[in-house]
Design a protein around this motif. Sequence first.
Motif, PDB file in Angstrom:
ATOM      1  N   THR A 198      -4.857   6.937  -0.421  1.00 26.67           N
ATOM      2  CA  THR A 198      -4.305   5.594  -0.263  1.00 26.67           C
ATOM      3  C   THR A 198      -4.560   4.808  -1.542  1.00 26.67           C
ATOM      4  O   THR A 198      -5.637   4.926  -2.136  1.00 26.67           O
ATOM      5  CB  THR A 198      -4.955   4.856   0.921  1.00 26.67           C
ATOM      6  OG1 THR A 198      -4.726   5.595   2.120  1.00 26.67           O
ATOM      7  CG2 THR A 198      -4.374   3.459   1.086  1.00 26.67           C
ATOM      8  N   GLU A 199      -3.562   4.045  -1.961  1.00 26.86           N
ATOM      9  CA  GLU A 199      -3.799   3.145  -3.079  1.00 26.86           C
ATOM     10  C   GLU A 199      -2.979   1.875  -2.910  1.00 26.86           C
ATOM     11  O   GLU A 199      -1.965   1.855  -2.201  1.00 26.86           O
ATOM     12  CB  GLU A 199      -3.502   3.806  -4.415  1.00 26.86           C
ATOM     13  CG  GLU A 199      -2.077   4.210  -4.670  1.00 26.86           C
ATOM     14  CD  GLU A 199      -1.926   4.814  -6.072  1.00 26.86           C
ATOM     15  OE1 GLU A 199      -1.869   4.037  -7.043  1.00 26.86           O
ATOM     16  OE2 GLU A 199      -1.886   6.044  -6.179  1.00 26.86           O
ATOM     17  N   THR A 200      -3.437   0.822  -3.554  1.00 25.72           N
ATOM     18  CA  THR A 200      -2.756  -0.469  -3.494  1.00 25.72           C
ATOM     19  C   THR A 200      -1.579  -0.470  -4.465  1.00 25.72           C
ATOM     20  O   THR A 200      -1.699   0.000  -5.601  1.00 25.72           O
ATOM     21  CB  THR A 200      -3.728  -1.606  -3.855  1.00 25.72           C
ATOM     22  OG1 THR A 200      -4.803  -1.606  -2.907  1.00 25.72           O
ATOM     23  CG2 THR A 200      -3.028  -2.951  -3.804  1.00 25.72           C
ATOM     24  N   SER A 253       0.833  -1.210   0.000  1.00 28.39           N
ATOM     25  CA  SER A 253       0.000   0.000   0.000  1.00 28.39           C
ATOM     26  C   SER A 253       0.860   1.250   0.000  1.00 28.39           C
ATOM     27  O   SER A 253       2.009   1.246   0.443  1.00 28.39           O
ATOM     28  CB  SER A 253      -0.929   0.013   1.222  1.00 28.39           C
ATOM     29  OG  SER A 253      -0.168   0.087   2.419  1.00 28.39           O
ATOM     30  N   LYS A 294       3.667   7.022  -8.960  1.00 31.51           N
ATOM     31  CA  LYS A 294       2.342   6.991  -8.333  1.00 31.51           C
ATOM     32  C   LYS A 294       2.297   7.931  -7.134  1.00 31.51           C
ATOM     33  O   LYS A 294       1.299   8.634  -6.913  1.00 31.51           O
ATOM     34  CB  LYS A 294       1.987   5.574  -7.898  1.00 31.51           C
ATOM     35  CG  LYS A 294       1.747   4.612  -9.049  1.00 31.51           C
ATOM     36  CD  LYS A 294       1.340   3.233  -8.537  1.00 31.51           C
ATOM     37  CE  LYS A 294       1.045   2.287  -9.700  1.00 31.51           C
ATOM     38  NZ  LYS A 294       0.646   0.941  -9.236  1.00 31.51           N
ATOM     39  N   ALA A 323      -0.004  11.292  -6.796  1.00 33.00           N
ATOM     40  CA  ALA A 323      -0.928  11.449  -5.671  1.00 33.00           C
ATOM     41  C   ALA A 323      -0.696  12.777  -4.950  1.00 33.00           C
ATOM     42  O   ALA A 323      -1.650  13.472  -4.573  1.00 33.00           O
ATOM     43  CB  ALA A 323      -0.770  10.279  -4.694  1.00 33.00           C
TER      44      ALA A 323
END
Length: 398
Positions: free
Chosen positions: A107-109, A90, A122, A126
Amino acid sequence: MAATLASRAETRTQARILRLLRDEGPLSRAELADRLQVSRTTVAAEVGRLTELELAEDAGPASSRGGRRSTIVDFRADLCFAGIDIGATSLNIAVTDGRLAILARATETIDVRQGPEVVLPKALRAIRDLLAGLNRPHRLVGAGVGVPGPVDFHRGVPVSPPIMPGWDGYPVRDALARELGCPVQLDNDVNVMALGEHHSGVARSAHDFLFVKIGTGIGCGIMVDGHIYRGVHGCAGDIGHMTVEETGPVCACGEKGCLEAMFGGAALARDATIAARAGRSPALLARLQENGVLTAADVGEAAGRGDPCAVRMVRDGGQRVGLTLAGLVSFINPGMIVIGGRVADLGHLLLSEIRGVVYRRSLPLATQNMPIVLSELGPDAGVVGAARMVSEAVYAAE
């Protein structure tokens, strides 16, 4: 608008002013002079320079103390930090104000094994999205980053991280600083989480404590006299690779029986899958058939429902962690232990097992008045700690 690398304190007095504003809130010039034990003329000169550096500003008149009314000093309203917490699976990002209150988060995987060329873009995207979405002026003056592996803090690079192929020696700090146009600091994620918990979590009044992260990996941030202890090469606190069972499974580091290989998130999922397929846990088997895979969260849910196999797995893991921490308590004599990370979401069943072992196996003198508690900030510990880390660089003179 990106800040330049020069946007930082230039003198020790300026640094002390910024830290007081961060930790205590807006203060009048008279209060700053009293706290710093310097003249009001000195405070006026230093605040004036901080205003020129676009770090602080006057925020209106203070309450009268008799005589000439003083002026309130605060951070520039547009000042922002970014906190980046890179985990094994994560990515947590937050933008904070000057005193590290979170303004926006995302939040991202991810899969950290994809390497920095995939993960860092990424994170940058973000941060830019969060800044663009703020309903206020913003100027990024620093970014902090935590990664799940050993770090050479002074060079700003990961060093032989077991679960991060492709990251060894990668210039994370410098690459992000170029893209963001501001100072960047890089450290091991558990050290960053310890800083976050110390800033605004359950350990905010503690100066000597251990922060134990139990997630995909297991690590320990060591706070001594209010400062992170990193060791000579930055790998202090890497308790996940301490041997707890000589004949145990092979760890990501290549050794056998490491604590992480016995009770990290991946290990717990592995053991849960084995137990489900062997018919030892109907609850876990049903979850496996439903989702195709099992996670540490599935074990926690099954344990919460009283599944004997899941409860035993949590207790066995808690005992192993407790035995490791009992040795650290005897060696370091901390004032507090904070347990965090995703596996810590197993909650009080895990916590009570760790407490029982530590209190039973450590000397009474070492454990008297030493609480063992769950993290108060949870997933925010990493992003707040990352922002705190880089604020130390910005709010400090060369």
